[in-house]
Design a protein around this motif. Sequence first.
Motif, mmCIF file in Angstrom:
data_model
loop_
_atom_site.group_PDB
_atom_site.id
_atom_site.type_symbol
_atom_site.label_atom_id
_atom_site.label_comp_id
_atom_site.label_asym_id
_atom_site.label_seq_id
_atom_site.Cartn_x
_atom_site.Cartn_y
_atom_site.Cartn_z
ATOM 1 N N ASP A 1 0.859 -1.188 0.000
ATOM 2 C CA ASP A 1 0.000 0.000 0.000
ATOM 3 C C ASP A 1 0.894 1.237 0.000
ATOM 4 N N LEU A 2 0.888 1.991 -1.104
ATOM 5 C CA LEU A 2 1.700 3.200 -1.198
ATOM 6 C C LEU A 2 1.143 4.256 -0.259
ATOM 7 N N ASN A 3 2.006 4.895 0.517
ATOM 8 C CA ASN A 3 1.588 5.872 1.528
ATOM 9 C C ASN A 3 1.416 7.246 0.905
ATOM 10 N N SER A 4 0.222 7.837 1.105
ATOM 11 C CA SER A 4 -0.067 9.175 0.577
ATOM 12 C C SER A 4 0.446 9.299 -0.852
ATOM 13 N N PHE A 5 0.005 8.387 -1.706
ATOM 14 C CA PHE A 5 0.637 8.187 -3.015
ATOM 15 C C PHE A 5 0.719 9.458 -3.860
ATOM 16 N N PHE A 6 -0.428 10.107 -4.104
ATOM 17 C CA PHE A 6 -0.413 11.275 -4.983
ATOM 18 C C PHE A 6 0.469 12.386 -4.410
ATOM 19 N N ALA A 7 0.343 12.621 -3.106
ATOM 20 C CA ALA A 7 1.159 13.668 -2.474
ATOM 21 C C ALA A 7 2.637 13.291 -2.501
ATOM 22 N N GLY B 1 9.183 17.438 3.100
ATOM 23 C CA GLY B 1 9.194 17.885 4.479
ATOM 24 C C GLY B 1 8.207 18.989 4.765
ATOM 25 N N ARG B 2 7.424 19.387 3.753
ATOM 26 C CA ARG B 2 6.444 20.466 3.916
ATOM 27 C C ARG B 2 5.041 19.907 3.670
ATOM 28 N N PRO B 3 4.017 20.447 4.327
ATOM 29 C CA PRO B 3 2.638 19.943 4.136
ATOM 30 C C PRO B 3 2.175 20.149 2.704
ATOM 31 N N THR B 4 1.902 19.052 2.020
ATOM 32 C CA THR B 4 1.521 19.068 0.607
ATOM 33 C C THR B 4 0.238 18.276 0.432
ATOM 34 N N ALA B 5 -0.695 18.839 -0.311
ATOM 35 C CA ALA B 5 -1.975 18.158 -0.553
ATOM 36 C C ALA B 5 -2.357 18.287 -2.021
ATOM 37 N N VAL B 6 -3.103 17.302 -2.507
ATOM 38 C CA VAL B 6 -3.520 17.250 -3.905
ATOM 39 C C VAL B 6 -5.033 17.412 -3.982
ATOM 40 N N ILE C 1 -7.824 15.090 -2.274
ATOM 41 C CA ILE C 1 -7.845 13.665 -2.622
ATOM 42 C C ILE C 1 -6.584 12.964 -2.121
ATOM 43 N N ALA C 2 -5.641 13.724 -1.613
ATOM 44 C CA ALA C 2 -4.440 13.147 -0.992
ATOM 45 C C ALA C 2 -3.788 14.207 -0.123
ATOM 46 N N ALA C 3 -3.141 13.758 0.936
ATOM 47 C CA ALA C 3 -2.435 14.671 1.842
ATOM 48 C C ALA C 3 -1.168 13.997 2.323
ATOM 49 N N SER C 4 -0.088 14.755 2.367
ATOM 50 C CA SER C 4 1.174 14.211 2.852
ATOM 51 C C SER C 4 1.090 13.970 4.362
ATOM 52 N N TYR C 5 2.060 13.226 4.886
ATOM 53 C CA TYR C 5 2.031 12.932 6.309
ATOM 54 C C TYR C 5 2.300 14.166 7.159
ATOM 55 N N GLU C 6 2.925 15.198 6.573
ATOM 56 C CA GLU C 6 3.054 16.463 7.279
ATOM 57 C C GLU C 6 1.680 17.099 7.510
ATOM 58 N N CYS C 7 0.754 16.884 6.566
ATOM 59 C CA CYS C 7 -0.622 17.359 6.729
ATOM 60 C C CYS C 7 -1.377 16.502 7.741
ATOM 61 N N LYS C 8 -1.224 15.189 7.609
ATOM 62 C CA LYS C 8 -1.968 14.277 8.463
ATOM 63 C C LYS C 8 -1.601 14.437 9.940
ATOM 64 N N ALA C 9 -0.386 14.896 10.184
ATOM 65 C CA ALA C 9 0.058 15.077 11.567
ATOM 66 C C ALA C 9 -0.764 16.112 12.312
ATOM 67 N N VAL C 10 -1.421 17.022 11.574
ATOM 68 C CA VAL C 10 -2.254 18.047 12.224
ATOM 69 C C VAL C 10 -3.730 17.896 11.836
ATOM 70 N N GLY C 11 -4.112 16.696 11.390
ATOM 71 C CA GLY C 11 -5.521 16.415 11.157
ATOM 72 C C GLY C 11 -6.059 16.777 9.790
ATOM 73 N N VAL C 12 -5.196 17.122 8.847
ATOM 74 C CA VAL C 12 -5.644 17.393 7.471
ATOM 75 C C VAL C 12 -5.385 16.133 6.659
ATOM 76 N N LYS C 13 -6.444 15.548 6.095
ATOM 77 C CA LYS C 13 -6.318 14.259 5.410
ATOM 78 C C LYS C 13 -7.209 14.231 4.184
ATOM 79 N N THR C 14 -7.212 13.120 3.494
ATOM 80 C CA THR C 14 -8.081 12.929 2.340
ATOM 81 C C THR C 14 -9.527 13.170 2.750
ATOM 82 N N GLY C 15 -10.232 13.969 1.944
ATOM 83 C CA GLY C 15 -11.618 14.307 2.254
ATOM 84 C C GLY C 15 -11.778 15.647 2.942
ATOM 85 N N THR C 16 -10.692 16.229 3.431
ATOM 86 C CA THR C 16 -10.761 17.549 4.064
ATOM 87 C C THR C 16 -11.016 18.616 2.998
ATOM 88 N N LYS C 17 -11.842 19.598 3.323
ATOM 89 C CA LYS C 17 -12.079 20.715 2.409
ATOM 90 C C LYS C 17 -10.847 21.626 2.368
#
Length: 460
Positions: A17-23, A35-40, A52-68
């Motif tokens: 399973d590729l992690n945060s693939f698009f990001a 190393g910077r919060p990146t989202a697609v 539709i995708a969020a890097s783990y830098e985003c996920k660390a503060v609660g921003v994930k796939t499906g977030t507006k």
Amino acid sequence: MADALPTTDLFTHLHIDLNSFFASVEQQLHPEYRGRPTAVVGGPIADTATLIAASYECKAVGVKTGTKVGEARTKIPEIILVNGNHSVYAEYSHKISAAVERVCPVAHTPSIDEMVCELMGRERQPPAARKIALAIKQAIKEDVGETLNCSIGMAPNRYLAKIASDMQKPDGLIGLLPSQLPRAIAHLELRDLPGVGARTEERLNAKGIRTMPELLALDRNGMHTLWDSVWGDRLYHWLRGHDTGDDGAPVASDLQKSLGHSHVLGPEHRSQDGAWAVAHKLLHKAAMRLRMEHFHAASMALTIKYSLTREQAQAVSSRGGYSEDEGPAVSPARARVKKHSSGITQTGWGMEARFRHSNDTLTLLEVLRGLWAQRPNGAEHQKPFFVGVTLRNLLNDEDVPQRLFAEPGHRTELSATMDKLNLKYGHTTLHFAGMLPARESAPTRIAFTQIPVRYGVDYM
């Protein structure tokens, strides 16, 4: 099917399973994003759009796939937002698959960011399986890019391998040995099980099953009764590491059932003429794919969704979806007022037409025109924002009965000529005039559940 637990601790499947693939692809392409919060975002970047995708830098503060997007910007003002590129992600998916193949053959590709390897012989011994998994991780980094991490699950069946791949992210490696089951998964939530979504969880809760231990306490008959189908029997065995013969895979179909495209309209196309042009382009793409995949279709479904004002939404709900001047233009099930993921209050309409098996664009376009003429014209049907065209009842070319007389106007030859030019120069090079206003609209969408296929110079 025996109920006895396996006596040998072996792994039969690896789930990659590729992690945060698009990001992660974007961070590979753009070193300055690392190393910077990146989202697609799948479409135009606006506050109402969805990630539709969020890097783990985003996920660390609660921003994930499906977030507006608006919410993401509030939580992370410095977030890097990227408009997704379907073709690039498809290319990377193919590169990753080739890297995995260098270590172990890929047996299944459930989605653009997942692969499954089936182990054989001595490969099934846990130390050997772990060595293969680590080699896969290294091959991906060497052949594709250092930002492409994956989590790998090792298990005695494919269903459990998928579960294991989700248990440690990012860059995880988890094995579920038969001798550890089912206690090794007792700490999971019901929603952690593949195939258990929100609605299924609600049904299980209504039947008194709220936790994994409660589910695992059921015997095989209890699981069958809970699901009221053979799925319960299968799940009973999968969760205990048994081999049921299908390894947790979906039941294969002998023939693809449908093929189509849909698109959320840009503001410039949210009119009757604009929606028609986009529908025309969607059919153009679907018809070309139909021929490339050697199918003929015998039915077409058209779906349109309309945005509603608050007053219109109240009126539609009070009438049960009926338009006062048209009667029951659509079934109540299709006419419910809903909220689209973009936040738009909507109602919908759909119709299906059947016809002789065909695959030429001109014939299919005539069917689409007939469906389009049947669309409702009430006040609540004046602002289309979504169009979908689906071709169904597919037959392989060789199974289509031959016609006594050739089609009028050599339509097959015309479509073949269009395909030849469009494969060489791009799928919108030669087309019928009706789609001209939407020629650059409705680009190929990012695929989650399939690997896109390249036809000529384009992915579709």
